[in-house]
Design a protein around this motif. Structure first.
Motif, PDB file in Angstrom:
ATOM      1  N   ASN A 103       0.806  -1.218   0.000  1.00 56.59           N
ATOM      2  CA  ASN A 103       0.000   0.000   0.000  1.00 56.59           C
ATOM      3  C   ASN A 103       0.846   1.278   0.000  1.00 56.59           C
ATOM      4  O   ASN A 103       0.383   2.337  -0.413  1.00 56.59           O
ATOM      5  N   PHE A 104       2.093   1.187   0.434  1.00 53.96           N
ATOM      6  CA  PHE A 104       3.009   2.328   0.456  1.00 53.96           C
ATOM      7  C   PHE A 104       3.062   3.016  -0.907  1.00 53.96           C
ATOM      8  O   PHE A 104       3.111   4.242  -0.992  1.00 53.96           O
ATOM      9  N   TRP A 105       3.052   2.225  -1.972  1.00 56.87           N
ATOM     10  CA  TRP A 105       3.210   2.787  -3.315  1.00 56.87           C
ATOM     11  C   TRP A 105       1.990   3.566  -3.777  1.00 56.87           C
ATOM     12  O   TRP A 105       2.067   4.325  -4.729  1.00 56.87           O
ATOM     13  N   LYS A 106       0.852   3.399  -3.089  1.00 55.44           N
ATOM     14  CA  LYS A 106      -0.352   4.134  -3.474  1.00 55.44           C
ATOM     15  C   LYS A 106      -0.085   5.642  -3.486  1.00 55.44           C
ATOM     16  O   LYS A 106      -0.557   6.351  -4.366  1.00 55.44           O
ATOM     17  N   ASP A 107       0.675   6.115  -2.507  1.00 55.64           N
ATOM     18  CA  ASP A 107       0.984   7.545  -2.442  1.00 55.64           C
ATOM     19  C   ASP A 107       2.449   7.883  -2.678  1.00 55.64           C
ATOM     20  O   ASP A 107       2.781   9.026  -2.949  1.00 55.64           O
ATOM     21  N   ALA A 108       3.340   6.906  -2.565  1.00 59.78           N
ATOM     22  CA  ALA A 108       4.769   7.220  -2.590  1.00 59.78           C
ATOM     23  C   ALA A 108       5.435   7.086  -3.950  1.00 59.78           C
ATOM     24  O   ALA A 108       6.566   7.536  -4.126  1.00 59.78           O
ATOM     25  N   LEU A 109       4.764   6.500  -4.930  1.00 62.97           N
ATOM     26  CA  LEU A 109       5.398   6.333  -6.238  1.00 62.97           C
ATOM     27  C   LEU A 109       5.688   7.707  -6.839  1.00 62.97           C
ATOM     28  O   LEU A 109       4.800   8.539  -6.943  1.00 62.97           O
ATOM     29  N   PRO A 110       6.945   7.979  -7.182  1.00 64.23           N
ATOM     30  CA  PRO A 110       7.310   9.300  -7.714  1.00 64.23           C
ATOM     31  C   PRO A 110       6.657   9.579  -9.078  1.00 64.23           C
ATOM     32  O   PRO A 110       6.362   8.639  -9.784  1.00 64.23           O
ATOM     33  N   PRO A 111       6.479  10.855  -9.416  1.00 67.64           N
ATOM     34  CA  PRO A 111       6.776  12.033  -8.623  1.00 67.64           C
ATOM     35  C   PRO A 111       5.694  12.221  -7.568  1.00 67.64           C
ATOM     36  O   PRO A 111       4.521  12.003  -7.826  1.00 67.64           O
ATOM     37  N   ASN A 112       6.099  12.641  -6.392  1.00 67.52           N
ATOM     38  CA  ASN A 112       5.132  12.831  -5.326  1.00 67.52           C
ATOM     39  C   ASN A 112       5.266  14.188  -4.640  1.00 67.52           C
ATOM     40  O   ASN A 112       4.854  14.365  -3.512  1.00 67.52           O
ATOM     41  N   ASP A 113       5.850  15.132  -5.342  1.00 66.32           N
ATOM     42  CA  ASP A 113       5.896  16.521  -4.889  1.00 66.32           C
ATOM     43  C   ASP A 113       6.382  17.365  -6.071  1.00 66.32           C
ATOM     44  O   ASP A 113       6.906  16.833  -7.050  1.00 66.32           O
ATOM     45  N   TRP A 114       6.206  18.688  -5.981  1.00 72.57           N
ATOM     46  CA  TRP A 114       6.699  19.563  -7.041  1.00 72.57           C
ATOM     47  C   TRP A 114       8.213  19.434  -7.128  1.00 72.57           C
ATOM     48  O   TRP A 114       8.896  19.336  -6.113  1.00 72.57           O
ATOM     49  N   ASP A 115       8.738  19.414  -8.328  1.00 72.34           N
ATOM     50  CA  ASP A 115      10.174  19.306  -8.609  1.00 72.34           C
ATOM     51  C   ASP A 115      10.771  17.969  -8.172  1.00 72.34           C
ATOM     52  O   ASP A 115      11.983  17.837  -8.045  1.00 72.34           O
ATOM     53  N   CYS A 116       9.938  16.971  -7.939  1.00 69.16           N
ATOM     54  CA  CYS A 116      10.425  15.656  -7.519  1.00 69.16           C
ATOM     55  C   CYS A 116      11.071  14.955  -8.711  1.00 69.16           C
ATOM     56  O   CYS A 116      10.465  14.830  -9.778  1.00 69.16           O
TER      57      CYS A 116
END
Length: 172
Positions: A103-116
């Protein structure tokens, strides 16, 4: 707001280099009354905004294709690789090894912020992940991506344009 036309402009000109893209963006800004939004009157600000939008477009295209590849090629786990981005919490994720279906990848798969500019690499096994530089013993942090990036949502070009110009949807 003629975002579709602007997205077409980026798609057509992003492979021709940033200088040519900026020339086309200036012409677009004049034609569509986007001078304030793109910051054309301030050379330094226009350079910053155009580079940000260029990077966002290229990164979003890359990540969309990369996600498709990861989904199609069954892997046992992924290794998180922190990039050179200034994003909060990303460096502590560097090298973490997490099962592909976690489930970690649900939100953590990049890009996950501006300029990531973080990335993931897939491995068939824990030992394979270790060979890629992953640390199977490293714990998963309580990482939370920026709100717009949750549930693996790559923000739209509109989101990026509003972010870089400091505007709100109601302002445009």
């Amino acid at each position: 707001m003629d975002i579709e036309a602007f997205e077409e402009l980026l798609a057509q000109w992003h492979n021709h280099g940033i200088d040519r893209l900026r020339k086309e963006m200036r012409a677009f800004a004049d034609e569509h009354d986007w001078n304030e939004l793109l910051g054309v009157s301030d050379k330094k600000e226009f350079a910053r905004r155009s580079l940000f939008l260029y990077r966002h477009f290229v990164q979003a295209s890359y990540q969309t294709n990369h996600r498709t590849q990861l989904a199609a090629f069954e892997k046992g786990c992924y290794v998180y690789r922190s990039g050179n981005c200034p994003c909060e919490g990303h460096a502590e994720l560097d090298g973490v090894v997490v099962p592909a279906d976690h489930n970690f990848w649900k939100d953590a798969l990049p890009p996950n912020d501006w300029d990531c500019d973080c990335d993931v690499s897939g491995a068939r096994s824990i030992s394979g992940a270790a060979r890629l530089g992953g640390d199977p013993e490293k714990p998963i942090s309580d990482f939370q991506p920026a709100r717009r990036f949750q549930a693996n949502h790559i923000p739209s070009l509109t989101d990026a344009l509003l972010h870089v110009s400091g505007k709100d949807v109601a302002d445009v």
